[in-house]
Enzyme design. Structure first.
Site, mmCIF file in Angstrom:
data_model
loop_
_atom_site.group_PDB
_atom_site.id
_atom_site.type_symbol
_atom_site.label_atom_id
_atom_site.label_comp_id
_atom_site.label_asym_id
_atom_site.label_seq_id
_atom_site.Cartn_x
_atom_site.Cartn_y
_atom_site.Cartn_z
ATOM 1 N N HIS B 109 -0.271 -22.300 -46.837
ATOM 2 C CA HIS B 109 -0.229 -21.346 -45.738
ATOM 3 C C HIS B 109 -1.309 -21.707 -44.707
ATOM 4 C CE1 HIS B 109 1.577 -17.632 -44.357
ATOM 5 N NE2 HIS B 109 0.413 -17.161 -43.977
ATOM 6 N N THR B 145 3.684 -21.516 -41.054
ATOM 7 C CA THR B 145 2.679 -20.485 -41.311
ATOM 8 C C THR B 145 2.653 -19.442 -40.193
ATOM 9 O OG1 THR B 145 1.333 -22.171 -42.378
ATOM 10 C CG2 THR B 145 0.221 -20.120 -41.760
ATOM 11 N N GLU B 146 2.807 -18.174 -40.565
ATOM 12 C CA GLU B 146 2.718 -17.054 -39.612
ATOM 13 C C GLU B 146 3.688 -17.221 -38.434
ATOM 14 O OE1 GLU B 146 0.836 -14.328 -40.152
ATOM 15 O OE2 GLU B 146 0.074 -15.141 -42.029
ATOM 16 N N LEU B 147 4.754 -17.969 -38.676
ATOM 17 C CA LEU B 147 5.779 -18.215 -37.649
ATOM 18 C C LEU B 147 5.214 -18.952 -36.422
ATOM 19 C CD1 LEU B 147 8.430 -17.170 -38.737
ATOM 20 C CD2 LEU B 147 8.460 -15.407 -36.969
#
Lengths: 488, 412
Positions: B109, B145-147
């Site tokens: 991530h 990760t986190e769009l």
């Protein structure tokens, strides 16, 4: 009576703020006023009165003694003999009531005593003042602003000197004073009370506003004599100042004022809780008004041409138990092995200074320490400007206005969680005063990582904008309105 | 026939302990095992296990008409295996229904897509291997990760072999266009599947707005209103929304249980996994992103992790260490452990905790943070990195870590 709803106040107009009843006249009692200050009290009084006056409140401010050089164009600043400070607003004379007789036992000393002196210091100061002999003063007093002003001679007249010579003051530590105050501080309080009642009770005012215990007896007496409502303002409590050695007499005077007050202003929730706990006063009449700060341009010159070492860590305040200077030294001892080129500046005077210096020597840290004594004016500004970090390790700090001043000089701050200022500043490094390892961890990281200092200051500066004295003034005016009793 | 694409993010970081400057050189256990265990067990009990049960029942009752997608980070899988194996088994049970897709992402991530393409690709590949091992299928659709998304990221993902990539349906990128259609990465065949943030946030942030809870039928009716004007509606959510962020008492699990039936009550609508949607739907056009976007905070950009100096400097430091590991044949045990630590320190959460934004965004950051303040987070992280760097620098003196300084002795 109903007051109009608050409307946004425009400081650019000279008109009173629309939510202020016309006229709102306040008789304010204080103990010190800049530039002759020994602590944060005078600074706070200056900030608050300036903002109140800016919003149209008419203030008569009385201190026991004027020292010359006070700048208070925004109000009428008197000493207890009703002498007006140079340059302050002239309200015209008020009828005087008959002079009250002083009790025989009271010595004839004006109220110049610093409430922060120990009995020993007091005695020493008196002797030096009487004989105008500066050299006899110990170093801690030589830098004391009150002592300095007194000795410089522009403060008191010939009468006083001769009076002092003829009447040897009795300087005895009271049985329960814990050795910090001479008995004469109480005589000064008593004298102030009598003078205020005799010279100000016929003035035209709506509310009495008294700052800290020294003025409480005068304020209560004046309130009883005139029937005017009383607001007492707690900047610090004896409990906070004294630690283990509580002066019961001061504690009683404090409680006397708090009980008789129609409303109490506390400088933080921390202080409000102290008042509730130690004086068993109901929280209902205690209002929290956080101190503010006036922003100014950073004196960046000092930073640029700095002859200072690479890293400067600053402590500034009275060197007393309450302020935790001993923790500052212990923290320094943890930091120095890791950052050898750091200078710890411990600025201020107080009863713990000799002990603190001795400890620094004992730890072999003298090369990394500087003790410039009590600082004010440009010297103080330079210190704030060159410091990489301001540390306030207070054991018990009702507010801690110096932390805000440090931020206003773009200096990031480490503050103890046992402080009122930690309620209003989120962007500070916060630590329990006893947690020396954590404090050292903070200092080392802040010195090693400019990005940490940068982000702290960038955010704290934004917070400071919301902590303007005008906000404190608006809240104070609300308190005035609450207690105001219109004449029938 | 329009479809709802329901996708849940599952992630747990290895949180750092309050590692002090005075721990440097004294101890090298950077991660707070007890805290991480406690949080993982709590989230497993409140969310993963009960919500998976709800999904499994819904899939069975709908006879496979209900479908969902997950992306589960490597650090979450590892911690589930260690602290709540029953949670991992319940995900595997879902995988066996054939109605659940597992998307690709970075194992740690991390924000490597912004700093180090090579490291990014390595972490994606690690994650794909893990998904195949745990759930039997190699991911074909990617979510970063986190769009976090940009045109460059879209192009790179195509080259790594993914069919489609997920991104936030940001207003200023879309302009007059709707998020409810399939788009295409510019000059590539990679499909672009967007999040409908309004409908997603209705569940994530506004589920209990105005006293009562959102009802599944009301919510389904908002989706049905889009009939004739939508091909695919992307509802992308943190899985912890169900039972952790909103507690079970709020009715969130009951909502999840009733939602499939409510959506399917309109014959026109169905559920689709991202891969199905990418195969079935043709792109209505290319969509170029003028800026870096994400699904975080009100600005929906990278500022949640790169908004201040502390974050930028910390990220710079950790990616500077890449030279220690890249292009080296790593077989040695100590070296492998060092690289593992380096990667755990890349997890985006560490930087998220350092965010100094105020108000709305700041409250969300503090909610997730194990630290008292962003400054405490920065200090603990900096101390850890300092110790880690010192350990790596010390390595040449110990035979096991000599490879750090001398480079590979054996080429594979």
């Amino acid at each position: 009576m109903d007051f109009p709803r608050y409307a946004p106040y425009n400081p650019n107009t000279k008109e009173p703020a629309p939510y202020i009843r016309e006229p709102m006249k306040i008789l304010m009692l204080g103990w010190e006023y800049p530039p002759h200050i020994a602590g944060g009290l005078g600074t706070a009084c200056q900030g608050l009165t300036t903002a109140l006056a800016g919003q149209g409140v008419d203030i008569h401010f009385v201190v026991p003694q004027l020292f010359g050089g006070e700048r208070a164009e925004h109000m009428s600043l008197f000493d207890a003999k009703r002498t007006l400070a140079v340059g302050s607003q002239d309200p015209g004379s008020a009828p005087e009531v008959a002079e009250l007789a002083l009790p025989v036992s009271t010595t004839r000393i004006p109220a110049f005593l610093s409430p922060y002196w120990s009995p020993g210091q007091f005695k020493e100061a008196l002797a030096a003042i009487t004989h105008q002999h500066v050299a006899s003063l110990s170093p801690s007093l030589r830098n004391d602003p009150v002592a300095r002003a007194l000795i410089d001679g522009d403060v008191f007249g010939i009468d006083l000197v001769s009076a002092l010579e003829h009447e040897q003051p009795t300087v005895v530590a009271g049985e329960n004073t814990g050795g910090r105050y001479g008995r004469d501080i109480f005589e000064e309080v008593e004298r102030f009370t009598l003078q205020v009642v005799s010279r100000f009770s016929k003035d035209d005012f709506d509310v009495i506003h008294a700052h800290d215990w020294m003025t409480f007896p005068a304020a209560v007496a004046l309130s009883e004599a005139t029937g005017k409502p009383l607001v007492v303002h707690v900047h610090s409590l004896e409990h906070d100042r004294a630690g283990l050695f509580l002066n019961t007499q001061i504690n009683e005077i404090e409680r006397f004022g708090l009980v008789h007050a129609d409303s109490i202003v506390a400088v933080s929730y921390f202080t409000k809780r102290s008042i509730e706990t130690h004086h068993k006063i109901s929280g209902g009449k205690i209002h929290v008004v956080h101190n503010g700060v006036y922003s100014h341009d950073v004196a960046s010159e000092s930073r640029e041409h700095k002859t200072w070492p690479e890293h400067v860590v600053l402590f500034l305040g009275r060197v007393t138990f309450q302020k935790g200077p001993d923790y500052f030294v212990e923290v320094a001892a943890r930091v120095i092995p890791h950052i050898p080129d750091v200078l710890f500046v411990l600025a201020g005077s107080g009863d713990m200074l000799p002990v603190v210096k001795e400890r620094v020597e004992q730890l072999g840290l003298s090369r990394n320490f500087m003790f410039p004594g009590f600082m004010k004016g440009e010297e103080l500004e330079e210190l704030f400007s060159v410091a990489d970090l301001y540390v306030m390790p207070s054991v018990s700090e009702p507010f801690g206005i110096t932390a805000l001043e440090a931020i206003s000089f773009d200096t990031p701050v480490i503050i103890s969680k046992q402080s009122g200022v930690s309620e209003v500043i989120e962007h500070a490094l916060k630590v329990d005063f006893w947690d020396i390892d954590r404090m050292a961890d903070f200092i080392i990281n802040a010195l090693e990582h400019p990005e940490l200092r940068h982000d702290l200051v960038a955010m704290a500066r934004e917070e400071l904008k919301k902590l303007h004295w005008d906000v404190a003034a608006v809240k104070t005016i609300e308190v005035y309105h609450d207690v105001y009793r219109p004449e029938m | 026939m329009p479809a709802v694409c329901l996708y849940f993010q599952v992630h747990q970081p290895y949180r750092l302990r309050h590692y002090s400057y005075f721990d440097i050189g004294e101890r090298h256990d950077y991660f707070d095992e007890e805290l991480n265990k406690a949080i993982l067990r709590r989230v497993a009990e409140r969310c993963y296990i009960p919500a998976n049960k709800v999904l499994l029942e819904a899939i069975r009752q709908s006879k496979g008409a209900f479908k969902v997608a997950f992306s589960i980070t490597g650090t979450a899988i590892e911690q589930m295996r260690a602290y709540a194996p029953e949670a991992l088994e319940s995900f595997q049970e879902l995988a066996q229904t054939g109605c659940v897709e597992f998307l690709g992402e970075t194992y740690y991530h991390s924000l490597s897509s912004l700093y180090d393409f090579r490291e990014w690709a390595a972490q994606i590949s690690m994650h794909s291997d893990l998904m195949e091992r745990e759930f039997g299928v190699r991911p074909t659709v990617f979510r970063n990760t986190e769009l976090l998304y940009s045109d460059d990221i879209g192009a790179a993902i195509g080259e790594l072999g993914f069919k489609a990539v997920l991104a936030e349906g940001v207003d200023d990128v879309l302009g007059w266009r709707s998020p409810n259609f399939m788009y295409r990465v510019p000059n590539a065949n990679t499909k672009l599947l967007l999040k409908n943030y309004k409908l997603s946030d209705d569940i994530a942030f506004r589920f209990t707005n105005g006293g009562g809870s959102l009802s599944p039928t009301t919510y389904a009716s908002w989706i049905h209103e889009l009939s004739g004007n939508a091909d695919i509606v992307g509802l992308f959510l943190d899985y912890e929304t169900f039972g952790e962020h909103h507690r079970e008492e709020s009715g969130i699990l009951a909502f999840l249980k009733k939602l499939p039936e409510a959506v399917l009550s309109n014959q026109e609508w169905r559920f689709s996994t991202p891969t199905e949607a990418a195969e079935r739907l043709s792109a209505v056009g290319e969509l170029s992103f003028s800026r870096l976007t994400s699904w975080a905070d009100t600005r929906r950009d990278e500022s949640a992790w790169l908004g201040n100096e502390m974050q930028r400097k910390s990220l710079g430091r950790i990616y500077d260490a890449a030279t220690l590991f890249h292009g080296r044949y790593i077989q040695d045990e100590a070296m492998t452990a060092a690289r593992e630590t380096w990667r755990r320190l890349q997890t985006s959460d560490h930087y998220y905790y350092m965010c100094t934004k105020g108000y709305g965004d700041g409250i969300v950051h503090q909610y997730f943070s194990p630290f008292e303040s962003p400054y405490d987070a920065f200090i603990a992280y900096s101390n850890v990195v300092k110790d880690f760097a010192a350990e790596c620098a010390r390595a040449p003196k110990t035979p096991t870590l000599r490879v750090l300084a001398e480079g590979p002795r054996v080429q594979p």
